[in-house]
Design an enzyme around this catalytic site. Structure first.
Site, PDB file in Angstrom:
ATOM      1  N   ASP A 162      -4.499   0.924  -8.733  1.00 31.82           N
ATOM      2  CA  ASP A 162      -3.092   0.534  -8.597  1.00 31.82           C
ATOM      3  C   ASP A 162      -2.934  -0.642  -7.626  1.00 31.82           C
ATOM      4  O   ASP A 162      -3.919  -1.162  -7.091  1.00 31.82           O
ATOM      5  CB  ASP A 162      -2.295   1.769  -8.136  1.00 31.82           C
ATOM      6  CG  ASP A 162      -0.886   1.799  -8.692  1.00 31.82           C
ATOM      7  OD1 ASP A 162      -0.356   0.735  -9.009  1.00 31.82           O
ATOM      8  OD2 ASP A 162      -0.323   2.908  -8.795  1.00 31.82           O
ATOM      9  N   ASP A 217       6.353   0.068 -14.469  1.00 30.08           N
ATOM     10  CA  ASP A 217       6.196   1.419 -15.025  1.00 30.08           C
ATOM     11  C   ASP A 217       7.139   1.695 -16.194  1.00 30.08           C
ATOM     12  O   ASP A 217       8.308   1.316 -16.164  1.00 30.08           O
ATOM     13  CB  ASP A 217       6.470   2.459 -13.939  1.00 30.08           C
ATOM     14  CG  ASP A 217       5.350   2.491 -12.904  1.00 30.08           C
ATOM     15  OD1 ASP A 217       4.439   1.642 -12.979  1.00 30.08           O
ATOM     16  OD2 ASP A 217       5.405   3.371 -12.026  1.00 30.08           O
TER      17      ASP A 217
HETATM   18  C1  GLA Z   1       2.481   3.152  -9.755  1.00 29.50           C
HETATM   19  C2  GLA Z   1       1.806   3.035 -11.117  1.00 29.50           C
HETATM   20  C3  GLA Z   1       2.115   4.287 -11.926  1.00 29.50           C
HETATM   21  C4  GLA Z   1       1.626   5.520 -11.163  1.00 29.50           C
HETATM   22  C5  GLA Z   1       2.252   5.565  -9.777  1.00 29.50           C
HETATM   23  C6  GLA Z   1       1.649   6.649  -8.904  1.00 29.50           C
HETATM   24  O1  GLA Z   1       3.872   3.130  -9.877  1.00 29.50           O
HETATM   25  O2  GLA Z   1       2.216   1.881 -11.796  1.00 29.50           O
HETATM   26  O3  GLA Z   1       1.513   4.215 -13.191  1.00 29.50           O
HETATM   27  O4  GLA Z   1       0.235   5.490 -11.078  1.00 29.50           O
HETATM   28  O5  GLA Z   1       2.087   4.335  -9.099  1.00 29.50           O
HETATM   29  O6  GLA Z   1       2.221   6.703  -7.642  1.00 29.50           O
END
Ligand code: GLA
Length: 668
Positions: A162, A217
């Site tokens: 991430d 996301d």
């Molecule tokens: C970010 C990523 C998500 C998930 C969250 C976890 O937002 O883009 O896909 O992994 O972190 O905290």
């Protein structure tokens, strides 16, 4: 040393040197993996950091992969996301598995997954901490080697890396360092860059990772899914075997969309050669969810070894045609309708790049039927619907019945609108039967079904004795609504019968659409947030009335606040959003104060506001960022039957786009 011996020795030295160099050169490359898009599971979209994310869940998913045929379908990776570790490293500097969620550690879970013939994936961030504010744990930045070693010792096969808390360190550096650390372990680990497309990884990450996120996301709603799909589809040329665009994990089965919408989601991801990582808790989903996730013919398109991401050859007015060439010369095609109203989409075999043939075989990958066409491939799609086909240039096309498309369309004010009809008034519908084949169909009969008390009068013939190939038969209808009709959305359905070669006759087809009966037009100086909208859609959670958008549930956003000024009336949206109100031609002016919500301001906050009167744009704010002062909006909506409020993501994706319409008023 004579000349020949010298030459042999020199050659030997060269060979030795090159074998010395070669492994080092290889060490800087990623292992050859993910030659087709990775398939599997990740818990994040269903659990986030909730307590039901635990060992039991992960094992349960692995069991279901095996028992429900998903493993056979190609699903392989069982991956865990954020919140699997404790917030502090141990005395040895290693990450520590959360003792309640994973009482037996991570290796035990990985072993279990492996014992089922599956692979195991894990998560951390290329930063000092992972993303979750409360339950996040220390990230991999400056701990790359130690963490990679730990993962390899547990038997990890896949790492999602991430982007949170990255301390401004260059992305290329951060991700390359982890790639090298993973390589140094000697274990073959799929490397997934989760950098949200911020540094255009598609331009540089081909040799770094096996996939890279292209967007922020996803959330479990239509608008979010579609906006992500649209950003990802234009990047088609960057994807290929071992290096895929990743539009984020699947939401299929999480409950925020209908099965029809989930079929579109799954079709889009499949044809875009996206990773298919199931994001729902398979222990709780419906049989329909399994039917979607287990559609082998759709999966075959995704997993085709040519490894090409579909190209959007049409993307206009919410209607899309995506084409993916397949290794056997067939073309997969997706006709996709983003709109809230029905749409007819067609394309020719030639447009798909198929060479001239007597006819084409068209396999419908959802209906599981095979027909032939002389060249046109079309579908009458319901709102948010899609049709996915595998088209082949075929000598034996005549063995299959002609492809027939049936539809019913009402008159609309603008593309994508619902047909609106006032009590006591009429609206025109057109039913159509299109024969795209080479062989005729016969005894074609069209019927239009309307709610009780309404009338549908055909104003042209409803019967056609013979409908030859490549011809359409249309009937127009006058649909009249009784004067005492209540407001609401009403079903209007068409049924068709015809006789077709090779089929059990007569063939019957149904098509359903809607008509909208509006209430009384608004009167006076009104707050728009006191009116009932016709339809609304929002990037995160619902559109909020007299509150700002809180992303998840109605009322979770708090008061609208723009640059310190608090407003008690207005709408809280999150890009991309649209809201429609019935104005009935009775209103003149719309005013508001617009701006990004104070506590959500971020460098990524960027939107535009638009106001439309029917088919005419009457206001466009241009770019609005979180740094901008509150702006006054005034739009002339005179004569408009429907007033539409639109928020776009400003072209940089839907992150931190909490767009307020404060003090939103309409004069009618
Ligand atoms: C970010 C990523 C998500 C998930 C969250 C976890 O937002 O883009 O896909 O992994 O972190 O905290």
């Amino acid at each position: 040393m004579d000349h020949r011996r010298w030459r042999t020795a020199a050659l030997a030295a060269l060979v030795a040197a090159s074998t010395l160099i070669a492994p080092q050169a290889q060490a800087a490359e990623k292992p050859e993996l993910a030659l087709t898009p990775p398939m599997g599971f990740n818990n994040w979209n269903t659990t986030h950091c909730r307590n039901d994310f635990n060992e039991e869940m992960v094992k349960g998913i692995a069991d279901i992969f095996v028992n429900k045929g998903l493993k056979d379908a190609g699903y392989e990776y069982v991956n865990i996301d954020d919140c699997w570790a404790l917030p502090e490293r141990g005395a040895d500097g290693n990450l520590v598995p959360h003792p309640v969620r994973f009482p037996n550690g991570i290796k035990a879970v990985a072993d279990y997954v492996h014992s089922k013939g599956l692979k195991f994936g894990i998560y951390t961030s290329a930063g000092t901490k992972t993303c979750n504010r409360d339950n996040g744990f220390p990230g991999g930045l400056n701990h790359e080697e130690q963490d990679a070693k730990l993962f390899a010792s547990w038997g990890v096969d896949y790492l999602k890396y991430d982007n949170c808390n990255n301390q401004g360190v260059d992305a290329k550096l951060r991700y390359t360092k982890m790639r090298d650390a993973l390589n140094a372990t000697g274990r073959k680990i799929v490397f997934s860059l989760c950098e949200w497309g911020q540094n255009k990884p598609w331009e540089w990450a081909k040799d770094v990772g096996h996939l890279w996120r292209t967007t922020g996301d996803i959330s479990d709603n239509w608008n979010s899914m579609v906006s992500i799909a649209k950003r990802n589809m234009v990047l088609h040329e960057y994807a290929g075997p071992g290096h895929w665009n990743d539009p984020d994990m699947l939401e299929v089965g999480n409950g925020g969309m209908t099965d029809l919408e989930y079929r579109s989601h799954f079709s889009l991801w499949s044809i875009m050669a996206a990773p298919l990582l199931i994001g729902s808790d398979l222990r709780k989903v419906t049989p329909e969810t399994f039917d979607i996730l287990n559609n082998r013919e759709v999966i075959a398109v995704n997993q085709d070894k040519l490894g090409v991401q579909a190209k959007p050859i049409r993307a206009e007015g919410g209607m899309y045609v995506l084409v993916k060439p397949l290794s056997n010369g067939d073309k997969a095609v997706l006709l996709f309708n983003e709109n809230d109203s029905a749409a007819n989409i067609s394309v020719t075999a030639q447009d798909l790049g198929l060479t001239q043939a007597g006819g084409y075989k068209v396999r419908d990958l959802w209906a599981k039927t095979t027909t032939h066409t002389a060249g046109s491939i079309s579908a009458a799609l319901p709102p948010h619907g899609s049709a996915m086909y595998r088209v082949s240039a075929a000598q034996d096309w005549y063995k299959y019945p002609p492809a027939i498309t049936t539809a019913a369309d009402g008159e609309v004010l603008y593309p994508g609108a619902l047909p609106i009809v006032q009590p006591g008034k009429s609206v025109t519908y057109t039913t159509s039967v299109t024969n795209s084949g080479r062989l005729p169909i016969a005894l074609v009969q069209a019927t239009l079904n309307v709610p009780q008390g309404w009338t549908a009068k055909a104003t042209s013939s409803t019967f056609k004795a013979i409908l030859p190939g490549e011809k359409t038969f249309k009937t127009t209808w006058q649909v009249t609504v009784p004067p005492d009709a209540k407001e609401g959305r009403f079903p209007v359905g068409a049924s068709f019968t015809y006789h077709s070669p090779h089929e059990n006759n007569p063939v019957t087809r149904q098509y359903s659409t809607e008509a909208l009966v509006p209430g009384a037009a608004p009167k006076g100086d009104l707050f728009v947030s006191d009116l009932k909208w016709l339809r609304s859609a929002n990037g995160h959670g619902p559109v909020e009335v007299d509150k700002t958008n809180g992303e998840a549930k109605a009322g979770d956003g708090g008061l609208i606040t723009i640059r310190g000024q608090v407003f008690t009336k207005g709408l809280g949206t999150h890009a991309p959003a649209h809201i429609e109100y019935y104005a009935g031609g009775a209103c003149s002016k719309l005013t508001a104060t617009i701006g990004i919500q104070d506590n959500k301001v971020n460098p990524l906050s960027l939107v535009t506001y638009e106001v439309w009167g029917d088919n005419k744009k009457v206001f466009d704010s241009g770019p609005v960022t979180g740094a901008d002062a509150a702006k006054a909006l005034e739009a002339n909506v005179s004569g408009a039957t429907v007033v539409r409020l639109v928020v776009t993501d400003g072209g940089n994706g839907k992150s931190y786009d909490h767009a307020n319409w404060a003090d939103l008023k309409i004069t009618c």
